[in-house]
Design an enzyme around this catalytic site. Structure first.
Site, short mmCIF file in Angstrom:
data_model
loop_
_atom_site.label_atom_id
_atom_site.label_comp_id
_atom_site.label_asym_id
_atom_site.label_seq_id
_atom_site.Cartn_x
_atom_site.Cartn_y
_atom_site.Cartn_z
N GLU A 1 0.84 -1.20 0.00
CA GLU A 1 0.00 0.00 0.00
C GLU A 1 0.88 1.25 0.00
O GLU A 1 0.70 2.17 -0.81
CB GLU A 1 -0.89 0.00 1.23
CG GLU A 1 -1.53 1.33 1.57
CD GLU A 1 -1.88 1.40 3.04
OE1 GLU A 1 -2.92 0.84 3.41
OE2 GLU A 1 -1.10 2.01 3.82
N ASP B 1 -5.00 -3.31 -2.97
CA ASP B 1 -4.90 -1.85 -3.10
C ASP B 1 -3.51 -1.41 -3.53
O ASP B 1 -3.37 -0.54 -4.39
CB ASP B 1 -5.33 -1.15 -1.81
CG ASP B 1 -4.47 -1.51 -0.60
OD1 ASP B 1 -3.90 -2.62 -0.58
OD2 ASP B 1 -4.39 -0.70 0.33
#
Length: 410
Positions: free
Chosen positions: A96, A157
């Protein structure tokens, strides 16, 4: 007064220095071409707004200041030719954070003369830490010795941000240099489709590991990066991305109408049960607030609104409008009153005024001129805020890039 011989010596010295720079300086030095330099001043969807209590130059400079501080605190060397994002005091990182770093460096190119050097170093770190499930995806966590820990698999993500950043890098610098950004992006986008998309439900999985049981159909609203999905389709021509985009918008609205019609808040995690998507139960994956608006979904006002700003796709506009109306009232039009955690019915359980929570509301406020004074307050509160930690500082910087009109699409 300098004589002709002195001029010739100076000219020869300058040529030598230039040649040395060409052969020695890494890709991404001041000599690299930048096609979309910061600031971009993107024209967003008609009817949307930006802060108007400060000038554009003041906003641009505030972004530069936040970037310089972020870079100094979190962007670190990871050995020869590599950079990583230090996300905690132990010196660890996660994919991330890595995606955030790659997005920042490509967006700040033109202001930061070393942007491509940093970017390619981050790219080299990503390729050195592949997921064991699909090598084009990134292993989600490393320790301070840059060893993969806590499972050699991916988090969606991070992969989505890295892939999107590669598309932007292709637009920024072209793909004929040290790294073929477009090919790297294509490989990664296809891997995301293969391993991180449930191709029965067309939902976004939590990672490449989430391919069985309840995890196979679970999703996370903070991964609802709608403009990324559209860019993936545009870059690859893969029409399946349209299915994912459509399903994601459908999910936003079903969660909003079914569970947060008075607030517009979305939960941290969503599960599929009895043919229905609903907020996850406590401790589904992370903690007791997995079904609440907490440290994952605090990013949704930024992620979801960005697609509306860039494309005018209004399928989530009702949810965003309700969200804006609710938070203005909840916080008494005072950004300092926003807390880090709410139940979907609007009940507060957080106690800290976190930048990860208040800054994204600045992005969602951009949808309507009715929010102008609220947006101005949120901009000022964010721009004038002190440093917090990696997560808060990253989200504040992203939100300021969007609020200032400096986010751009593939």
């Amino acid at each position: 007064m300098m004589n002709k011989q002195g001029k010739r010596k100076l000219h020869w010295k300058s040529l030598m220095l230039l040649c040395l720079a060409i052969f020695i300086l890494p890709a991404g030095s001041a000599f690299a071409a930048v096609n979309k330099p910061f600031p971009q001043h993107t024209t967003y969807t008609s009817g949307t707004i930006k802060p108007n209590n400060v000038t554009q130059t003041v906003m641009d400079n505030a972004v530069k200041t936040k970037w310089d501080a972020w870079k100094g605190a979190y962007l670190k060397p990871a050995g020869t030719g590599k950079y990583y994002v230090k996300y905690n005091s132990a010196g660890e990182t996660v994919s991330e954070a890595h995606g955030y770093g790659m997005l920042f460096t490509v967006l700040m190119a033109g202001y930061d003369i070393n942007a491509q050097t940093y970017y390619n170093g981050l790219y080299n770190y990503y390729t050195a830490h592949p997921s064991a499930i699909n090598p084009y995806l990134m292993s989600w966590k490393q320790n301070s010795s840059f060893q993969n820990i806590e499972g050699e698999d991916s988090a969606t993500d991070g992969d989505m941000d890295i892939a999107f950043s590669l598309l932007l890098a292709h637009k920024q610098w072209g793909s004929s240099g040290t790294v073929n950004y477009l090919q790297a992006a294509t490989n990664m986008i296809n891997a995301i489709m293969d391993n991180e998309i449930n191709q029965t439900q067309w939902t976004i999985r939590l990672g490449d590991w989430a391919n069985s049981g309840s995890y196979n159909t679970a999703t996370r609203p903070s991964d609802f990066m709608l403009n990324h999905l559209k860019a993936f389709q545009a870059a690859t021509g893969d029409a399946r991305w349209q299915n994912v985009t459509n399903k994601t918008y459908t999910l936003i609205n079903s969660l909003y109408t079914g569970y947060s019609s008075t607030t517009g808040l979305l939960p941290d995690f969503v599960v599929y049960s009895s043919n229905t998507y609903k907020p996850a139960a406590a401790n589904f994956l992370e903690d007791a607030n997995d079904g609440n608006y907490n440290y994952n979904s605090c990013r949704t006002p930024w992620r979801i609104t960005t697609d509306y700003l860039l494309t005018g796709d209004n399928r989530a506009l009702s949810q965003l409008n309700q969200l804006n109306s609710w938070i203005k009232t909840k916080a008494s039009n005072t950004p300092g009153n926003i807390k880090d955690g709410y139940k979907l019915n609007g009940t507060t359980f957080g106690s800290y005024n976190s930048g990860a929570f208040y800054a994204p509301f600045g992005v969602s406020a951009m949808t309507s001129s009715a929010n102008q004074s609220w947006l101005n307050s949120l901009w000022s509160h964010t721009a004038n805020s002190s440093a917090e930690d990696y997560y808060e500082d990253s989200i504040k910087l992203f939100s300021m890039i969007v609020m200032s009109g400096n986010w751009w699409a593939y």
